[in-house]
Design a protein around this motif. Structure first.
Motif, PDB file in Angstrom:
ATOM      1  N   LYS A  49      -6.721  51.313  27.226  1.00  0.00           N
ATOM      2  CA  LYS A  49      -6.070  50.706  28.399  1.00  0.00           C
ATOM      3  C   LYS A  49      -4.668  50.191  28.055  1.00  0.00           C
ATOM      4  CE  LYS A  49      -6.741  47.337  32.069  1.00  0.00           C
ATOM      5  NZ  LYS A  49      -7.505  46.216  32.561  1.00  0.00           N
ATOM      6  N   LYS A  50      -4.549  49.489  26.947  1.00  0.00           N
ATOM      7  CA  LYS A  50      -3.243  48.953  26.545  1.00  0.00           C
ATOM      8  C   LYS A  50      -2.283  50.071  26.148  1.00  0.00           C
ATOM      9  CE  LYS A  50      -4.938  44.492  24.895  1.00  0.00           C
ATOM     10  NZ  LYS A  50      -5.124  43.661  23.694  1.00  0.00           N
ATOM     11  N   VAL A  51      -2.814  51.114  25.501  1.00  0.00           N
ATOM     12  CA  VAL A  51      -1.970  52.248  25.105  1.00  0.00           C
ATOM     13  C   VAL A  51      -1.409  52.920  26.362  1.00  0.00           C
ATOM     14  CG1 VAL A  51      -1.875  54.490  23.920  1.00  0.00           C
ATOM     15  CG2 VAL A  51      -3.243  52.620  22.956  1.00  0.00           C
ATOM     16  N   LEU A  52      -2.255  53.130  27.353  1.00  0.00           N
ATOM     17  CA  LEU A  52      -1.802  53.750  28.594  1.00  0.00           C
ATOM     18  C   LEU A  52      -0.738  52.895  29.278  1.00  0.00           C
ATOM     19  CD1 LEU A  52      -2.060  56.150  30.496  1.00  0.00           C
ATOM     20  CD2 LEU A  52      -3.916  54.941  31.662  1.00  0.00           C
ATOM     21  N   GLU A 112       2.546  45.865  19.233  1.00  0.00           N
ATOM     22  CA  GLU A 112       1.210  45.334  18.937  1.00  0.00           C
ATOM     23  C   GLU A 112       0.174  45.772  19.966  1.00  0.00           C
ATOM     24  OE1 GLU A 112       1.688  40.867  20.881  1.00  0.00           O
ATOM     25  OE2 GLU A 112       2.000  41.138  18.732  1.00  0.00           O
ATOM     26  N   SER A 113       0.594  46.141  21.165  1.00  0.00           N
ATOM     27  CA  SER A 113      -0.353  46.604  22.190  1.00  0.00           C
ATOM     28  C   SER A 113      -0.997  47.936  21.815  1.00  0.00           C
ATOM     29  CB  SER A 113       0.344  46.742  23.543  1.00  0.00           C
ATOM     30  OG  SER A 113       0.718  45.470  24.023  1.00  0.00           O
ATOM     31  N   SER A 140       1.673  51.633  16.579  1.00  0.00           N
ATOM     32  CA  SER A 140       0.900  50.409  16.417  1.00  0.00           C
ATOM     33  C   SER A 140       1.508  49.648  15.248  1.00  0.00           C
ATOM     34  CB  SER A 140      -0.561  50.764  16.102  1.00  0.00           C
ATOM     35  OG  SER A 140      -1.227  49.692  15.490  1.00  0.00           O
ATOM     36  N   ASP A 141       1.410  48.329  15.278  1.00  0.00           N
ATOM     37  CA  ASP A 141       1.951  47.534  14.183  1.00  0.00           C
ATOM     38  C   ASP A 141       0.981  47.412  13.010  1.00  0.00           C
ATOM     39  OD1 ASP A 141       0.177  45.869  15.521  1.00  0.00           O
ATOM     40  OD2 ASP A 141       1.468  44.103  15.396  1.00  0.00           O
TER      41      ASP A 141
END
Length: 175
Positions: free
Chosen positions: A99-102, A91-92, A64-65
């Motif tokens: 959901k974004k991590v997956l 950034e996701s 993660s940023d």
């Protein structure tokens, strides 16, 4: 007619999930810019050094940023001697639902077989429970989980075997 399967040629995908270490709330700060507490720095060093003796190094670290996640990831980068080319932020991964991590995981380059994702809760606990075969109530700060998948492409991961769970409190008991 018989079918022979050569299991030696089956690739495994190893996913390492790491929750950022304990962050500081001392100074008023934007959530994205919160630094690590001293305890967080100590835990990141402890877990990264312990983990490197137990698992194969990741081929890539994606963090993660958020400052606290990237700082934690850098401890692992140093412990595993990961090059700058194999370390990046996304950034996701500043995602708390999962959901974004997956999505990021399922879009990892298939030439990579072992990747460390550094992010946030509740996303990581949810994903560890959804993808692994061991129920985890909560991944604590600087908690590490390894899940292995018997697939050739990241997009196919759905249910794997939880291989390692390393939490800072368990390492402190051993000291």
């Amino acid at each position: 007619c018989s079918i022979v399967i050569n299991y030696k040629n089956i690739k495994l995908k190893n996913l390492y999930l790491l929750r950022h270490a304990k962050s500081s709330w001392e100074l008023p700060s934007d959530d994205h810019k919160r630094p690590l507490k001293e305890r967080g720095k100590n835990d990141a060093l402890l877990v990264s050094e312990h983990t490197k003796s137990m698992i194969k190094p990741p081929e890539k670290i994606i963090s993660s940023d958020a400052r606290r996640a990237e700082t934690t990831a850098n401890y692992f980068k140093k412990s595993f001697n990961i090059s700058d080319e194999n370390f990046n932020t996304n950034e996701s991964l500043y995602d708390f639902g999962g959901k974004k991590v997956l999505e990021v995981i399922k879009n990892i380059n298939n030439s990579l077989d072992c990747v460390l994702i550094v992010g946030h809760n509740h996303a990581l606990t949810s994903l560890a429970n959804m993808l692994g075969d061991i129920s985890i109530i909560n991944i604590p700060t600087c908690g590490f989980v390894e899940i292995q998948f018997n697939v050739e492409k990241w997009e196919y991961i759905n249910y794997g075997k939880t291989k390692n769970i390393i939490f800072p409190r368990d390492l402190k008991i051993k000291q």
